[in-house]
Design a protein around this motif. Structure first.
Motif, short mmCIF file in Angstrom:
data_model
loop_
_atom_site.label_atom_id
_atom_site.label_comp_id
_atom_site.label_asym_id
_atom_site.label_seq_id
_atom_site.Cartn_x
_atom_site.Cartn_y
_atom_site.Cartn_z
N PRO A 1 0.83 -1.21 0.00
CA PRO A 1 0.00 0.00 0.00
C PRO A 1 0.87 1.26 0.00
CG PRO A 1 0.07 -0.93 2.20
CD PRO A 1 0.85 -1.86 1.31
N LEU A 2 1.42 1.59 -1.16
CA LEU A 2 2.36 2.71 -1.27
C LEU A 2 1.71 4.00 -1.74
CD1 LEU A 2 5.46 0.83 -2.72
CD2 LEU A 2 4.93 1.38 -0.33
N ASP A 3 0.40 3.99 -1.89
CA ASP A 3 -0.39 5.17 -2.19
C ASP A 3 0.18 5.97 -3.35
OD1 ASP A 3 -2.75 6.55 -1.75
OD2 ASP A 3 -1.80 8.00 -0.40
N GLN A 4 0.61 7.21 -3.13
CA GLN A 4 0.97 8.11 -4.22
C GLN A 4 2.23 7.73 -4.97
OE1 GLN A 4 0.75 12.20 -3.03
NE2 GLN A 4 -1.40 12.04 -2.49
N ILE A 5 3.00 6.80 -4.46
CA ILE A 5 4.16 6.32 -5.22
C ILE A 5 3.71 5.75 -6.55
CG2 ILE A 5 5.92 4.49 -5.27
CD1 ILE A 5 6.50 5.20 -2.35
N TYR A 6 2.49 5.20 -6.57
CA TYR A 6 1.97 4.62 -7.82
C TYR A 6 1.54 5.69 -8.82
CZ TYR A 6 2.26 0.24 -5.23
OH TYR A 6 2.72 -0.84 -4.51
N LEU A 7 1.65 6.96 -8.46
CA LEU A 7 1.50 8.03 -9.45
C LEU A 7 2.75 8.12 -10.33
CD1 LEU A 7 -0.15 10.94 -7.44
CD2 LEU A 7 -1.09 9.78 -9.44
N ALA A 8 3.89 7.75 -9.77
CA ALA A 8 5.17 7.83 -10.48
C ALA A 8 5.46 6.57 -11.29
CB ALA A 8 6.30 8.08 -9.49
N HIS A 9 5.02 5.43 -10.79
CA HIS A 9 5.27 4.17 -11.51
C HIS A 9 4.28 3.10 -11.05
CE1 HIS A 9 7.13 2.14 -8.04
NE2 HIS A 9 7.77 3.29 -7.81
N HIS A 10 4.07 2.14 -11.93
CA HIS A 10 3.27 0.97 -11.57
C HIS A 10 4.07 0.16 -10.54
CE1 HIS A 10 0.53 1.90 -14.77
NE2 HIS A 10 1.43 1.70 -15.71
N PRO A 11 3.42 -0.74 -9.83
CA PRO A 11 4.18 -1.58 -8.89
C PRO A 11 5.29 -2.37 -9.60
CG PRO A 11 1.83 -1.78 -8.49
CD PRO A 11 1.98 -1.00 -9.76
N TYR A 12 6.43 -2.45 -8.94
CA TYR A 12 7.56 -3.27 -9.39
C TYR A 12 7.48 -4.62 -8.67
CZ TYR A 12 9.60 1.21 -10.96
OH TYR A 12 9.84 2.42 -11.56
N PRO A 13 8.26 -5.61 -9.08
CA PRO A 13 8.18 -6.92 -8.42
C PRO A 13 8.33 -6.86 -6.91
CG PRO A 13 9.56 -7.08 -10.37
CD PRO A 13 9.23 -5.61 -10.18
N GLU A 14 9.20 -5.99 -6.42
CA GLU A 14 9.40 -5.91 -4.97
C GLU A 14 8.19 -5.32 -4.25
OE1 GLU A 14 11.70 -2.40 -6.86
OE2 GLU A 14 11.38 -4.51 -7.30
N ASN A 15 7.25 -4.75 -5.00
CA ASN A 15 6.02 -4.21 -4.41
C ASN A 15 4.87 -5.20 -4.46
OD1 ASN A 15 6.93 -1.42 -6.36
ND2 ASN A 15 7.26 -1.51 -4.16
N VAL A 16 5.06 -6.32 -5.14
CA VAL A 16 3.98 -7.27 -5.38
C VAL A 16 4.04 -8.43 -4.38
CG1 VAL A 16 2.97 -8.89 -7.06
CG2 VAL A 16 3.94 -6.71 -7.85
N PHE A 17 2.95 -8.63 -3.65
CA PHE A 17 2.86 -9.77 -2.74
C PHE A 17 2.51 -11.04 -3.50
CE2 PHE A 17 1.74 -6.25 0.28
CZ PHE A 17 2.88 -6.35 1.06
N TRP A 18 1.44 -10.95 -4.31
CA TRP A 18 1.12 -12.05 -5.20
C TRP A 18 0.19 -11.58 -6.30
CZ3 TRP A 18 -1.98 -11.92 -0.80
CH2 TRP A 18 -3.30 -12.32 -0.90
N VAL A 19 0.09 -12.41 -7.33
CA VAL A 19 -0.68 -12.09 -8.53
C VAL A 19 -1.68 -13.21 -8.76
CG1 VAL A 19 -0.51 -11.78 -11.03
CG2 VAL A 19 1.23 -10.81 -9.55
N ILE A 20 -2.88 -12.82 -9.25
CA ILE A 20 -3.93 -13.79 -9.55
C ILE A 20 -4.40 -13.58 -10.98
CG2 ILE A 20 -6.24 -14.64 -8.96
CD1 ILE A 20 -5.78 -13.46 -6.12
N GLU A 21 -4.48 -14.65 -11.73
CA GLU A 21 -5.05 -14.62 -13.08
C GLU A 21 -6.24 -15.58 -13.12
OE1 GLU A 21 -4.29 -12.65 -15.50
OE2 GLU A 21 -2.15 -12.16 -15.37
N TYR A 22 -7.32 -15.12 -13.72
CA TYR A 22 -8.47 -15.98 -14.01
C TYR A 22 -8.30 -16.44 -15.45
CZ TYR A 22 -10.90 -15.22 -9.70
OH TYR A 22 -11.25 -15.25 -8.38
N ALA A 23 -8.49 -17.72 -15.69
CA ALA A 23 -8.18 -18.24 -17.02
C ALA A 23 -9.22 -19.23 -17.52
CB ALA A 23 -6.81 -18.91 -17.00
#
Length: 185
Positions: A90-112
């Motif tokens: 939860p980095l709030d306004q940091i995501y105005l400067a860039h999308h989350p990087y891998p170090e910001n990601v806890f996990w990812v979910i894809e529906y397929a």
């Protein structure tokens, strides 16, 4: 005759996006290539939306994480996928400067459903290469959750399939997620 293809960098891709080159086109950057995103079928849209709301109740109210739906994450392997759900710091306004990087990601979910092969093969490797600790694929064909964990040298070392019960994400071992809430009505 050898055919050479143009490999996109993240910077060039961002410039093209900002210039409106891909406006009204569902694409994502995967390993330097522009890849068409499969249209979301009704079950895909329903279940991913429902799951995001469920995860928000578990993770955002205590502000442990943000739950982002169909938003880009920027990866150093010339990829900028748009996972159905990304659970990020939860980095709030940091995501105005860039999308989350891998170090910001806890996990990812894809529906397929129609994208099952792409999600299980291509995206799995892309996420493992950048050390995203956990990757979940909800297989809508077989109604099961496939959990990939422990990336080492571009491959996940653990793969488990479940259809019911509870699962705790690695980043939040005290949070119990009801598997059926992710893929049933």
């Amino acid at each position: 005759m050898t055919i050479a293809t143009y490999q996109w960098t993240i910077d060039r891709y961002h410039q093209a996006v900002e210039a409106g080159v891909f406006e009204d086109q569902a694409i994502e950057l995967l390993k330097g290539e522009l890849v068409l995103m499969s249209p979301e079928g009704t079950p895909h849209a329903y279940y991913s939306d429902r799951a995001a709301r469920y995860l928000r109740r578990l993770l955002e109210i205590p502000e442990l994480a943000y739950v982002r739906e169909a938003k880009p994450i920027t990866l150093p392997n010339a990829s900028e996928p748009e996972p159905d759900i990304a659970i990020v710091q939860p980095l709030d306004q940091i995501y105005l400067a860039h999308h989350p990087y891998p170090e910001n990601v806890f996990w990812v979910i894809e529906y397929a459903q129609s994208s099952l092969t792409k999600d299980l093969e291509i995206k799995r490797k892309i996420y493992a290469e950048v050390n995203i600790a956990e990757y979940w694929v909800i297989n809508l064909r077989d109604k099961k959750l496939i959990v990939f964990r422990i990336p080492v040298n571009g491959e996940y070392q653990s793969e488990v399939s479940v259809t019911s019960g509870v699962i705790s994400p690695l980043s939040f071992p005290n949070i119990q997620i009801d598997v059926r809430q992710l893929m049933t009505v």
